[in-house]
Design an enzyme around this catalytic site. Structure first.
Site, PDB file in Angstrom:
ATOM      1  N   PRO A  11       0.783  -1.220   0.000  1.00 10.90           N
ATOM      2  CG  PRO A  11      -0.190  -1.162   2.093  1.00 10.90           C
ATOM      3  CD  PRO A  11       0.500  -2.085   1.151  1.00 10.90           C
ATOM      4  CG  ASN A  12      -0.274   4.365   1.252  1.00 17.19           C
ATOM      5  OD1 ASN A  12      -1.218   4.918   0.708  1.00 17.19           O
ATOM      6  ND2 ASN A  12      -0.360   3.823   2.451  1.00 17.19           N
ATOM      7  NE  ARG A  19       1.046  14.345  -1.804  1.00 17.23           N
ATOM      8  CZ  ARG A  19       0.274  15.239  -1.216  1.00 17.23           C
ATOM      9  NH1 ARG A  19       0.578  15.684  -0.011  1.00 17.23           N
ATOM     10  NH2 ARG A  19      -0.767  15.720  -1.824  1.00 17.23           N
ATOM     11  CE1 TYR A  24       9.045   5.141   2.508  1.00 19.71           C
ATOM     12  CE2 TYR A  24       7.614   7.085   2.553  1.00 19.71           C
ATOM     13  CZ  TYR A  24       8.029   5.888   3.102  1.00 19.71           C
ATOM     14  OH  TYR A  24       7.432   5.409   4.243  1.00 19.71           O
ATOM     15  CG  ASN A  75       8.444  -2.035   0.087  1.00 14.46           C
ATOM     16  OD1 ASN A  75       7.863  -2.136   1.159  1.00 14.46           O
ATOM     17  ND2 ASN A  75       9.059  -0.928  -0.301  1.00 14.46           N
ATOM     18  CB  ALA A  78       1.755   0.100   6.418  1.00 13.29           C
ATOM     19  CD  GLU A  99      10.796  -7.682   5.439  1.00 14.85           C
ATOM     20  OE1 GLU A  99      11.114  -8.812   5.901  1.00 14.85           O
ATOM     21  OE2 GLU A  99      10.350  -6.780   6.145  1.00 14.85           O
ATOM     22  CG  HIS A 101      11.277  -2.424   4.451  1.00 13.08           C
ATOM     23  ND1 HIS A 101       9.910  -2.359   4.312  1.00 13.08           N
ATOM     24  CD2 HIS A 101      11.549  -3.596   5.053  1.00 13.08           C
ATOM     25  CE1 HIS A 101       9.379  -3.450   4.836  1.00 13.08           C
ATOM     26  NE2 HIS A 101      10.358  -4.228   5.280  1.00 13.08           N
ATOM     27  CB  SER A 103      12.601   4.401   4.688  1.00  9.30           C
ATOM     28  OG  SER A 103      11.635   3.520   5.250  1.00  9.30           O
ATOM     29  NE  ARG A 108      10.202   6.110   8.276  1.00 11.66           N
ATOM     30  CZ  ARG A 108       9.279   5.936   7.330  1.00 11.66           C
ATOM     31  NH1 ARG A 108       9.438   4.992   6.402  1.00 11.66           N
ATOM     32  NH2 ARG A 108       8.208   6.701   7.288  1.00 11.66           N
ATOM     33  NE  ARG A 112       7.296   4.241   9.716  1.00  9.38           N
ATOM     34  CZ  ARG A 112       6.155   4.332   9.020  1.00  9.38           C
ATOM     35  NH1 ARG A 112       5.773   3.354   8.236  1.00  9.38           N
ATOM     36  NH2 ARG A 112       5.408   5.417   9.100  1.00  9.38           N
TER      37      ARG A 112
HETATM   38  O1  CA2 Z   1      10.534   1.945   3.522  1.00 12.49           O
HETATM   39  C1  CA2 Z   1       9.685   1.261   2.957  1.00 12.49           C
HETATM   40  O2  CA2 Z   1       9.820   0.828   1.811  1.00 12.49           O
HETATM   41  C2  CA2 Z   1       8.352   0.978   3.652  1.00 12.49           C
HETATM   42  O3  CA2 Z   1       7.976  -0.355   3.342  1.00 12.49           O
HETATM   43  C3  CA2 Z   1       7.350   1.960   3.079  1.00 12.49           C
HETATM   44  C4  CA2 Z   1       5.987   1.899   3.748  1.00 12.49           C
HETATM   45  C5  CA2 Z   1       6.121   1.970   5.278  1.00 12.49           C
HETATM   46  O4  CA2 Z   1       4.857   1.803   5.878  1.00 12.49           O
HETATM   47  C6  CA2 Z   1       7.085   0.932   5.801  1.00 12.49           C
HETATM   48  O5  CA2 Z   1       7.198   1.078   7.200  1.00 12.49           O
HETATM   49  C7  CA2 Z   1       8.449   1.094   5.164  1.00 12.49           C
HETATM   50  C8  CA2 Z   1       5.119   3.076   3.307  1.00 12.49           C
HETATM   51  C9  CA2 Z   1       4.973   3.187   1.836  1.00 12.49           C
HETATM   52  C10 CA2 Z   1       4.435   4.542   1.559  1.00 12.49           C
HETATM   53  O6  CA2 Z   1       5.035   5.003   0.393  1.00 12.49           O
HETATM   54  C11 CA2 Z   1       4.924   6.313   0.117  1.00 12.49           C
HETATM   55  C12 CA2 Z   1       5.738   6.783  -0.889  1.00 12.49           C
HETATM   56  C13 CA2 Z   1       5.692   8.112  -1.215  1.00 12.49           C
HETATM   57  C14 CA2 Z   1       4.810   8.956  -0.569  1.00 12.49           C
HETATM   58  C15 CA2 Z   1       3.990   8.486   0.412  1.00 12.49           C
HETATM   59  C16 CA2 Z   1       4.041   7.144   0.746  1.00 12.49           C
END
Ligand code: CA2
Length: 150
Positions: A11-12, A19, A24, A75, A78, A99, A101, A103, A108, A112
């Site tokens: 998701p996202n 954003r 990211y 990936n 959340a 896996e 990520h 970030s 963080r 997480r």
């Molecule tokens: O660091 C990562 O790749 C995460 O998997 C990204 C997830 C976060 O919930 C994990 O803890 C770590 C969030 C993805 C949201 O991606 C966005 C990208 C750009 C703008 C907003 C959200």
């Protein structure tokens, strides 16, 4: 063993590059896919690349991978921190699972730092930015070439 790799994004991640670039980066998910496809070709890997905001869709792709793919890069977004269902699906997959990520989740919020998916993953990359996807593909190519880890 199949040389098809399924890359899954949770998701996202469709918002990548649009954003929060301070967390990211500036690359979009389409940029990541293009780079992964180029690298996969040089590594002689096939690629399926997906993103969904829906848990069940990610689970369905993991199930489909059981039939056709030799490895999974995921990936889970959340869902990493919440989804026993995705862990269960990955536990039914036989090949290597990496896996990723973007970030560094350990730098963080505390929530997480726990990953259900890490209980299954053969390797975890965090904090390498979008480069982590390419690093995961390189590791998979090596594991598929010589299945015992080195
Ligand atoms: O660091 C990562 O790749 C995460 O998997 C990204 C997830 C976060 O919930 C994990 O803890 C770590 C969030 C993805 C949201 O991606 C966005 C990208 C750009 C703008 C907003 C959200």
């Amino acid at each position: 063993m199949s040389r098809l790799v399924t890359i899954l994004n949770g998701p996202n991640l469709n918002l990548l590059g649009k954003r929060q670039p301070q967390i990211y980066g500036h690359e979009t998910l389409a940029d990541v896919e293009t780079e992964c496809r180029k690298l996969a070709a040089t590594l002689k890997l096939g690629l399926a690349f997906h993103q969904s905001n829906r848990e069940y869709e990610l689970i369905d792709w993991i199930h489909a991978a059981r039939e056709v793919a030799g490895a999974i890069v995921i990936n889970p977004g959340a869902f990493t921190h919440t989804s026993i269902a995705i862990l269960d699906a990955l536990n039914a997959f036989d090949g290597p699972v990496i896996e990723v990520h973007i970030s560094n989740v350990h730098k963080r919020e505390e929530f997480r730092r726990h990953s259900y998916v890490s209980l299954r993953a053969d390797g975890v990359l965090a904090g390498f930015g979008t480069q982590g996807y390419g690093l995961a593909l390189q590791r998979i190519a090596r594991l598929l070439d010589a299945p015992s880890p080195r």
